[in-house]
Scaffold this motif. Structure first.
Motif, PDB file in Angstrom:
ATOM      1  N   TYR A   9      12.177 -24.597  43.257  1.00 13.11           N
ATOM      2  CA  TYR A   9      13.065 -23.451  43.060  1.00 13.11           C
ATOM      3  C   TYR A   9      14.211 -23.865  42.147  1.00 13.11           C
ATOM      4  CZ  TYR A   9      16.154 -19.507  44.202  1.00 13.11           C
ATOM      5  OH  TYR A   9      16.952 -18.395  44.134  1.00 13.11           O
ATOM      6  N   ALA A  10      14.494 -23.024  41.157  1.00 19.72           N
ATOM      7  CA  ALA A  10      15.618 -23.289  40.249  1.00 19.72           C
ATOM      8  C   ALA A  10      16.187 -21.959  39.777  1.00 19.72           C
ATOM      9  CB  ALA A  10      15.159 -24.119  39.055  1.00 19.72           C
ATOM     10  N   VAL A  11      17.481 -21.942  39.477  1.00 18.65           N
ATOM     11  CA  VAL A  11      18.135 -20.739  38.962  1.00 18.65           C
ATOM     12  C   VAL A  11      18.930 -21.089  37.707  1.00 18.65           C
ATOM     13  CG1 VAL A  11      19.857 -18.949  39.389  1.00 18.65           C
ATOM     14  CG2 VAL A  11      18.335 -19.621  41.208  1.00 18.65           C
ATOM     15  N   ALA A  12      18.773 -20.260  36.688  1.00 17.59           N
ATOM     16  CA  ALA A  12      19.559 -20.402  35.462  1.00 17.59           C
ATOM     17  C   ALA A  12      19.567 -19.064  34.744  1.00 17.59           C
ATOM     18  CB  ALA A  12      18.968 -21.479  34.553  1.00 17.59           C
ATOM     19  N   ASP A  13      20.729 -18.692  34.209  1.00 12.32           N
ATOM     20  CA  ASP A  13      20.850 -17.484  33.379  1.00 12.32           C
ATOM     21  C   ASP A  13      20.293 -16.242  34.070  1.00 12.32           C
ATOM     22  OD1 ASP A  13      21.940 -19.078  31.315  1.00 12.32           O
ATOM     23  OD2 ASP A  13      19.917 -19.595  30.623  1.00 12.32           O
TER      24      ASP A  13
ATOM     25  N   ARG B 211      14.552 -16.968  49.486  1.00 14.37           N
ATOM     26  CA  ARG B 211      15.773 -17.542  48.896  1.00 14.37           C
ATOM     27  C   ARG B 211      16.163 -16.783  47.636  1.00 14.37           C
ATOM     28  NH1 ARG B 211      16.299 -23.901  46.945  1.00 14.37           N
ATOM     29  NH2 ARG B 211      18.418 -23.746  46.056  1.00 14.37           N
ATOM     30  N   ALA B 212      15.180 -16.490  46.796  1.00 14.40           N
ATOM     31  CA  ALA B 212      15.459 -15.755  45.558  1.00 14.40           C
ATOM     32  C   ALA B 212      15.991 -14.358  45.852  1.00 14.40           C
ATOM     33  CB  ALA B 212      14.195 -15.673  44.702  1.00 14.40           C
ATOM     34  N   GLY B 213      15.405 -13.716  46.866  1.00 11.98           N
ATOM     35  CA  GLY B 213      15.856 -12.371  47.211  1.00 11.98           C
ATOM     36  C   GLY B 213      17.302 -12.330  47.645  1.00 11.98           C
ATOM     37  N   ALA B 214      17.771 -13.407  48.269  1.00 17.37           N
ATOM     38  CA  ALA B 214      19.146 -13.455  48.779  1.00 17.37           C
ATOM     39  C   ALA B 214      20.120 -14.130  47.825  1.00 17.37           C
ATOM     40  CB  ALA B 214      19.153 -14.192  50.114  1.00 17.37           C
ATOM     41  N   ASP B 215      19.620 -14.638  46.706  1.00 22.20           N
ATOM     42  CA  ASP B 215      20.448 -15.418  45.778  1.00 22.20           C
ATOM     43  C   ASP B 215      21.206 -14.486  44.831  1.00 22.20           C
ATOM     44  OD1 ASP B 215      21.507 -17.191  43.929  1.00 22.20           O
ATOM     45  OD2 ASP B 215      19.726 -18.479  43.931  1.00 22.20           O
ATOM     46  N   ASP B 216      22.513 -14.405  44.997  1.00 19.10           N
ATOM     47  CA  ASP B 216      23.318 -13.499  44.183  1.00 19.10           C
ATOM     48  C   ASP B 216      23.372 -13.907  42.717  1.00 19.10           C
ATOM     49  OD1 ASP B 216      23.888 -11.921  46.379  1.00 19.10           O
ATOM     50  OD2 ASP B 216      25.780 -12.929  46.832  1.00 19.10           O
ATOM     51  N   SER B 217      22.994 -15.137  42.418  1.00 19.72           N
ATOM     52  CA  SER B 217      23.016 -15.592  41.022  1.00 19.72           C
ATOM     53  C   SER B 217      21.731 -15.265  40.278  1.00 19.72           C
ATOM     54  CB  SER B 217      23.285 -17.097  40.959  1.00 19.72           C
ATOM     55  OG  SER B 217      22.247 -17.827  41.587  1.00 19.72           O
ATOM     56  N   ALA B 218      20.767 -14.648  40.979  1.00 17.13           N
ATOM     57  CA  ALA B 218      19.478 -14.314  40.363  1.00 17.13           C
ATOM     58  C   ALA B 218      19.278 -12.804  40.333  1.00 17.13           C
ATOM     59  CB  ALA B 218      18.338 -14.966  41.124  1.00 17.13           C
ATOM     60  N   THR B 219      18.940 -12.281  39.175  1.00 18.13           N
ATOM     61  CA  THR B 219      18.627 -10.859  39.014  1.00 18.13           C
ATOM     62  C   THR B 219      17.127 -10.623  38.939  1.00 18.13           C
ATOM     63  OG1 THR B 219      20.695 -10.552  37.793  1.00 18.13           O
ATOM     64  CG2 THR B 219      19.055  -8.827  37.560  1.00 18.13           C
ATOM     65  N   VAL B 220      16.421 -11.585  38.363  1.00 16.23           N
ATOM     66  CA  VAL B 220      14.964 -11.504  38.169  1.00 16.23           C
ATOM     67  C   VAL B 220      14.338 -12.768  38.742  1.00 16.23           C
ATOM     68  CG1 VAL B 220      13.107 -11.299  36.455  1.00 16.23           C
ATOM     69  CG2 VAL B 220      15.299 -10.159  36.055  1.00 16.23           C
ATOM     70  N   VAL B 221      13.123 -12.639  39.269  1.00 17.08           N
ATOM     71  CA  VAL B 221      12.398 -13.778  39.840  1.00 17.08           C
ATOM     72  C   VAL B 221      11.126 -14.007  39.027  1.00 17.08           C
ATOM     73  CG1 VAL B 221      11.312 -14.726  41.917  1.00 17.08           C
ATOM     74  CG2 VAL B 221      13.272 -13.167  42.125  1.00 17.08           C
ATOM     75  N   VAL B 222      10.928 -15.242  38.584  1.00 17.56           N
ATOM     76  CA  VAL B 222       9.717 -15.619  37.849  1.00 17.56           C
ATOM     77  C   VAL B 222       8.897 -16.563  38.708  1.00 17.56           C
ATOM     78  CG1 VAL B 222       8.793 -16.866  35.850  1.00 17.56           C
ATOM     79  CG2 VAL B 222      10.725 -15.306  35.562  1.00 17.56           C
TER      80      VAL B 222
END
Length: 252
Positions: free
Chosen positions: A11-15, A45-56
């Motif tokens: 799992y990673a988040v950017a931009d 985790r992605a669904g609850a991550d406020d820093s993520a708008t889109v999930v790939v």
């Protein structure tokens, strides 16, 4: 000292984008119990991550997903596993953010359910697909809840009854994937699609997705237990067990 198991899902988040990567090379990213558990946790985790708008969702290695882990399936009841696949598809459908699949290489059987549940699928035109269950005395039961509504009825009949391989370009024409591009252009097209989706406001994306997936979710909730039971019955049959044993012995 006990070694920590290597994670099968990263799992990673950017931009504004959460990227979830399947990385289980020993079984070609098959949907083992552990991979499904880790993938479920990553999606939540992605669904609850406020820093993520889109999930790939993407995969490492040459294979996107080889389907059910047949070594597990041959060893015991599959009803629990089938229910987990149904729940995984439901999670993708109900996640409050767009889920985009980057699809390269091969995807088989149960892996196609993950593809069908996604909101947008960007595939390489030379990616390969196959609903191989029929070859093993099985049926695409648990994944039928998302796969069949996505595809045209003629395409679904041809691919599910034959079990033969079809390409990313054909998958796009069948309605299974959103777009298919040359492999060299896959990442550029993914970036373009993701950037476009990321311009949406979170509330707008959430509520629009809920409208788009409502009928699929209702269908899945109504039929999920039934198809899981069918899957378990077929996996437990003598015909399927013999076919899976023969298949696994050829792979060794």
């Amino acid at each position: 000292m006990t070694e920590t198991p290597v994670e099968l899902v990263h799992y990673a988040v950017a931009d504004d984008v959460a990227t979830i990567t399947l990385d289980s090379p020993h079984n070609r990213n098959a949907l083992s119990r552990r991979l499904v558990t880790e993938l479920t946790a990553a999606l939540e985790r992605a669904g609850a991550d406020d820093s993520a708008t889109v999930v790939v969702v993407r995969a490492a290695g040459r294979v996107f997903c080889s389907g059910a882990d047949l070594s597990e399936a041959a060893a015991g009841s599959m009803e629990e596993g089938a229910l987990a696949i149904v729940a995984l598809q439901r999670l993708v459908l109900t996640l409050p953010k767009p889920v985009v699949v980057r699809l390269h290489g091969a995807v088989r059987a149960g892996g196609i359910g993950l593809v069908a549940a996604a909101d947008v699928v960007v595939a390489a035109d030379d990616a390969t697909f196959a609903l191989t269950e029929v070859k093993l005395g099985l049926a695409p039961a648990a994944i039928s809840l998302t796969v069949l509504p996505r595809m045209t009825s003629r395409a679904a009949a041809l691919t599910a009854l034959s079990g033969e391989v079809f390409s990313g370009a054909e998958a796009a024409s069948y309605g299974l994937v959103t777009t298919a591009v040359p492999a060299a252009e896959l990442d550029a097209e993914l970036d373009r699609v993701v950037a476009s989706l990321a311009t949406g406001a979170p509330q707008g994306l959430r509520e629009t997705k809920a409208l788009l997936t409502r009928d699929l979710v209702e269908h899945l909730d109504a039929r999920g237990p039934e198809v899981a039971a069918l899957s378990a019955r077929l996996f437990g049959s003598d015909e399927a067990r013999e076919a899976m044993t023969a298949f696994l012995s050829r792979k060794r």
